[in-house]
Design a protein around this motif. Structure first.
Motif, PDB file in Angstrom:
ATOM      1  N   GLU A 415      89.617 -69.259  30.506  1.00 58.93           N
ATOM      2  CA  GLU A 415      90.399 -70.318  29.861  1.00 58.93           C
ATOM      3  C   GLU A 415      90.541 -71.534  30.775  1.00 58.93           C
ATOM      4  O   GLU A 415      90.501 -72.679  30.308  1.00 58.93           O
ATOM      5  N   SER A 416      90.686 -71.283  32.076  1.00 56.41           N
ATOM      6  CA  SER A 416      90.796 -72.402  33.016  1.00 56.41           C
ATOM      7  C   SER A 416      89.503 -73.207  33.054  1.00 56.41           C
ATOM      8  O   SER A 416      89.531 -74.448  33.064  1.00 56.41           O
ATOM      9  N   ARG A 418      87.283 -73.402  30.637  1.00 57.09           N
ATOM     10  CA  ARG A 418      87.139 -74.091  29.359  1.00 57.09           C
ATOM     11  C   ARG A 418      88.015 -75.344  29.326  1.00 57.09           C
ATOM     12  O   ARG A 418      87.591 -76.399  28.830  1.00 57.09           O
ATOM     13  N   ASP A 419      89.216 -75.255  29.858  1.00 59.56           N
ATOM     14  CA  ASP A 419      90.087 -76.436  29.921  1.00 59.56           C
ATOM     15  C   ASP A 419      89.499 -77.494  30.857  1.00 59.56           C
ATOM     16  O   ASP A 419      89.590 -78.694  30.578  1.00 59.56           O
ATOM     17  N   ARG A 420      88.915 -77.046  31.964  1.00 58.70           N
ATOM     18  CA  ARG A 420      88.307 -77.996  32.896  1.00 58.70           C
ATOM     19  C   ARG A 420      87.155 -78.736  32.231  1.00 58.70           C
ATOM     20  O   ARG A 420      86.995 -79.957  32.394  1.00 58.70           O
ATOM     21  N   ALA A 429      93.059 -80.922  24.019  1.00 50.53           N
ATOM     22  CA  ALA A 429      93.179 -79.654  23.291  1.00 50.53           C
ATOM     23  C   ALA A 429      93.524 -79.891  21.824  1.00 50.53           C
ATOM     24  O   ALA A 429      93.057 -79.163  20.942  1.00 50.53           O
ATOM     25  N   GLN A 435      95.433 -76.578  20.211  1.00 48.41           N
ATOM     26  CA  GLN A 435      96.846 -76.837  20.448  1.00 48.41           C
ATOM     27  C   GLN A 435      97.506 -77.262  19.148  1.00 48.41           C
ATOM     28  O   GLN A 435      96.940 -78.054  18.388  1.00 48.41           O
TER      29      GLN A 435
END
Length: 605
Positions: A415-416, A418-420, A429, A435
């Motif tokens: 998840e980290s 993918r967020d990066r 998001a 989100q």
């Protein structure tokens, strides 16, 4: 001891891939990209074609298969769960918006404007909208835009189809596109589309190369289809060799050059576009040949449905009907765009590695490793299963290897990453749908979170705006050159394709803003409706909507009557048909008698 050499160019962001970069000069691996190293491919296009293959592999979850060439069979065990394709689809949808509109300058004019220019602009817009519907332009744009976002470039090819009576547009894979670029690198005067045709033993066909060429050059004398001494199709000049005939309508200038007056130009032009479509046997091409220098004596030229040989066929237009669409604004003196995933491919590799580790850890979590000591049964092939009972001796024990914490940490890492990747791609998001917008503290906070996406889409649409304007200009010219009904005598109108909204919009806020400005007479009704359309309101045709609004605006019509005293102007405002009566008609009584005031007064007495 020399310095390590490295290559910085438009494709340098792929040098980290071992399969793409040579240890010395950055050349792609010949085993992984055999097509890019074909003898007819120019050296300058080798890295570009190889980059397209790498990007297509990521998009189709096949990066592991490509890495197998250098890393061995274990590379195919990597897990790829479609993250690159998800990001590409999201960016493509945002660039296109929820809908696309063709807008011609001056078409959305005021009803009082009855000038010929305004009428022609409205007619052109209606015809272009009908053409877009017939040609399925929205689908063609979807095809082209996804190529541009995923590969960095897209190509549209236009042509006039006499059977359909309209221009056609097709999205072409940029891997088939080989322009001959000038110093400026913007508008090539010669463009090739080339691809190999596989052998067909059943039909007796060998490996071949097909090349379609558009070239802008000086106008030549008229030609007709013919054949050579061995029966191959070709084109030959009309008339005597020393006195060839001109195409009807062409003229000679003082220097002996040929001029042609095109309907969309004010002055005669000395240029036209030639089309060539030919096939070569690969065995006939020398190793020194490239796509721009193939032997014409070994070519087999194609024939059109009307039997015209496509060997330097004069298309009777003075432009190359090919549009290259870069994904981003190219660098100075550059021609190629940059794919959206160019700067996050290493994150995509880390995501695949983390997903692979998580898949392996989940196997030990779901089927844990068990250690048993003091087991009465001495067999070594005992496996744990549901409902199974182990009989242990005194002092025996059973231990289970718990990998759940490691799996949770791996999933957090995924998840980290993918967020990066989303941050580096400037995809918040809320735009990816991961989100809940309701969790945002306010609409202003939501607007701020979409700021990076706004800048991303603004830059990408800037790279596309002029290209789509050029497409609509070419479409109008092809309509005029094809002498389509209704287009004879028309002028080419400035037109563009307006992309729709791509972010969640507050319709209530937009309505309040528009209503306040319109009530205060700060904007016109046309501008107000266009703002509502951009805000997501379902208004299909602005002029028709204006007519429907005015047909029910009795208060404004009364104010117009008080201000002007012109009944005809009021009827035009309300959209009423026919002429206004000069006097009130006399009512007819049931018995057919005319009304008489004195007689009626006597009856009352």
């Amino acid at each position: 001891m020399g310095l390590r050499q490295f290559l910085v160019d438009a494709w340098g962001w792929l040098n980290f891939k071992p399969v793409y970069a040579d240890p010395h000069l950055g050349g792609p691996d010949r085993r992984a990209f055999p097509g890019a190293h074909a003898t007819w491919v120019p050296d300058d296009d080798t890295r570009r074609l190889s980059a397209y293959t790498v990007l297509a592999a990521y998009d189709n979850n096949q990066a592991g298969e490509l890495a197998e060439v250098r890393d061995g069979p274990e590379a195919r065990e990597r897990r790829e769960f479609g993250d690159p394709a998800t990001f590409v689809d999201a960016i493509t949808a945002d660039v296109l918006g929820d809908e696309q509109h063709i807008v011609v300058d001056g078409a959305d004019h005021d009803e009082d404007d009855t000038s010929p220019e305004a009428a022609e602009a409205s007619a052109v817009q209606e015809d272009l909208l009908q053409w877009a519907e017939d040609e399925q332009l929205a689908m063609r744009m979807q095809q082209g835009e996804r190529k541009a976002v995923s590969l960095g470039d897209a190509v549209y090819r236009l042509s006039w189809e006499p059977g359909k009576g309209r221009p056609t547009v097709r999205a072409v894979d940029p891997g088939f596109y080989f322009p001959v670029l000038d110093d400026d690198g913007e508008f090539p005067r010669r463009v090739h589309f080339a691809w190999e045709l596989a052998a067909d033993p059943k039909r007796g066909l060998k490996d071949r190369l097909r090349r379609v060429t558009y070239e802008l050059g000086p106008i030549a004398p008229a030609t007709v289809s013919a054949t050579d001494r061995i029966g191959r199709p070709l084109r030959t000049f009309v008339g005597e060799p020393d006195a060839p005939l001109l195409t009807p309508g062409d003229t000679l200038d003082d220097a002996g050059g040929i001029l042609r007056q095109y309907p969309w130009n004010d002055a005669p032009s000395p240029y036209t576009c030639y089309l060539t479509d030919a096939v070569w046997l690969l065995e006939d091409l020398e190793r020194t040949s490239d796509i721009d220098d193939l032997p014409t004596d070994k070519a087999m030229f194609a024939q059109r449905e009307d039997c015209e040989v496509l060997n330097a066929l004069d298309l009777m237009i003075d432009f190359v009907p090919v549009i290259h669409l870069p994904n981003t604004v190219p660098a100075a003196e550059e021609h190629w765009g940059r794919p959206s995933l160019a700067r996050v491919l290493q994150i995509m590799d880390e995501l695949a590695a983390s997903d692979t580790d998580a898949a392996r850890a989940s196997a030990t979590t779901g089927s844990p490793i068990i250690s048993v000591s003091g087991l009465q049964d001495t067999r070594s092939d005992i496996e744990a299963g549901p409902g199974m009972v182990f009989k242990l001796a005194d002092g025996g024990r059973m231990d289970v290897l718990n990998t759940a914490p490691q799996l949770a940490q791996l999933l957090t890492t995924v998840e980290s990453l993918r967020d990066r990747a989303a941050v580096n791609l400037r995809l918040p998001a809320v735009a990816l749908g991961t989100q809940d917008p309701a969790q945002m503290p306010s609409g202003y906070a939501l607007r701020l979170s979409l700021g990076p996406l706004d800048k991303l889409i603004a830059g990408m649409r800037l790279a596309r705006r002029h290209k789509y304007m050029l497409m609509l200009k070419f479409v109008q010219r092809l309509f005029i050159a094809g002498q389509a009904p209704g287009w004879i005598g028309r002028n080419v109108q400035p037109a563009t394709i307006v992309m729709g909204a791509y972010t969640p919009t507050d319709r209530a806020g937009v309505l309040e803003e528009v209503s306040t400005a319109y009530t205060a007479n700060l904007i016109s009704l046309e501008t107000a409706l266009r703002m509502l359309v951009e805000g997501g309101w379902p208004i299909e045709d602005i002029p028709d909507e204006i007519e429907r609004i005015q047909a029910r605006a009795f208060t404004q019509a009364g104010a117009l009557a008080d201000a002007t005293g012109d009944a005809e102007a009021v009827r035009d405002y309300l959209g009423l048909k026919g002429q206004a009566p000069e006097q009130v008609p006399v009512p007819v009584l049931p018995d057919g008698q005319e009304p008489d005031a004195e007689r009626d007064a006597g009856q009352q007495q």
